[in-house]
Enzyme design. Structure first.
Site, short mmCIF file in Angstrom:
data_model
loop_
_atom_site.label_atom_id
_atom_site.label_comp_id
_atom_site.label_asym_id
_atom_site.label_seq_id
_atom_site.Cartn_x
_atom_site.Cartn_y
_atom_site.Cartn_z
N ALA A 1 0.78 -1.16 -0.01
CA ALA A 1 0.03 -0.08 0.07
C ALA A 1 0.84 1.43 -0.01
O ALA A 1 2.07 1.18 0.50
CB ALA A 1 -1.00 -0.13 1.05
N ASP A 2 0.35 2.17 -0.43
CA ASP A 2 0.90 3.47 -0.57
C ASP A 2 -0.04 4.71 -0.41
O ASP A 2 -1.10 4.34 -1.00
CB ASP A 2 2.05 3.70 -1.64
N GLN A 3 0.32 5.96 -0.05
CA GLN A 3 -0.46 7.10 -0.06
C GLN A 3 0.03 8.14 -0.48
O GLN A 3 1.51 8.36 -0.07
CB GLN A 3 -1.16 7.19 1.41
#
Length: 197
Positions: free
Chosen positions: A73-75
């Protein structure tokens, strides 16, 4: 087959545990800044950045975990053609919050599932957040009370704690704001028969 989270993020781990998922944590060794540098030069969108970084993390760990399903995941925080990352220190957090005060920004959260070094599913969600007009004095008070935990979050806030006081409007999914779009992820894990449907 084991479900693996390719992140050391306490919040992402808590979200998965609270959803009843059985998984192992194996943080990725990907150098995020090295991956994104050529992307930024090529004009990649914030959504592209979040998705490519999430996939790089998932693939990195899944290459070492044969047969396992790995979640990366990344934001990315996008604001006025700028991209904010986790602040290096409290002064950087103060500058970011002053920039965002009274304005709307976007949080793009991407999640990828990989197996044997290749992505098998990708998803991105976007939330739009509008901050209240914040005085420098309020920002200083907020930073003093929120503490160093905010340095682990893009934008210098955590909505699940004192950061909620910074906002006047939020359009989007709560899990997207926290950095892991749980509802689409759970749907995909059901489709893959990892959890019961």
């Amino acid at each position: 087959m084991t479900l693996v989270l390719a992140s050391g993020s306490r919040i992402r781990g808590d979200l998965m545990r609270n959803a009843g998922l059985d998984f192992e944590v194996c943080p990725s060794d990907v150098d995020e800044r090295a991956v994104e540098a050529p992307l930024l030069k090529s004009g990649a969108t914030p959504e592209d950045l979040a998705l490519i970084l999430a996939e790089a993390k998932a693939n990195d760990v899944s290459e070492r975990r044969a047969g396992d399903l790995v979640i990366g995941a990344d934001q990315v925080l996008a604001f006025n053609e700028q991209r904010f990352t986790k602040p290096d220190d409290m002064e950087a957090a103060r500058r970011q919050l002053l920039s965002l005060s009274g304005k709307t920004h976007e949080l793009i959260s991407s999640v990828v599932i990989s197996r044997d070094g290749a992505a098998i599913w990708r998803h991105s969600s976007i939330a739009r957040l509008t901050m209240r007009d914040l005085s420098p004095a309020f920002i200083g008070h907020y930073l003093a009370n929120a503490g160093d935990d905010i340095l682990c979050s893009v934008g210098g806030y955590q909505l699940e704690s004192l950061g909620v006081q910074l906002f006047k409007r939020i359009d989007g999914d709560y899990f997207t704001i926290l950095g892991l779009p749980m509802l689409p992820l759970l749907d995909q894990l059901r489709a893959l028969q990892v959890i019961e449907s």
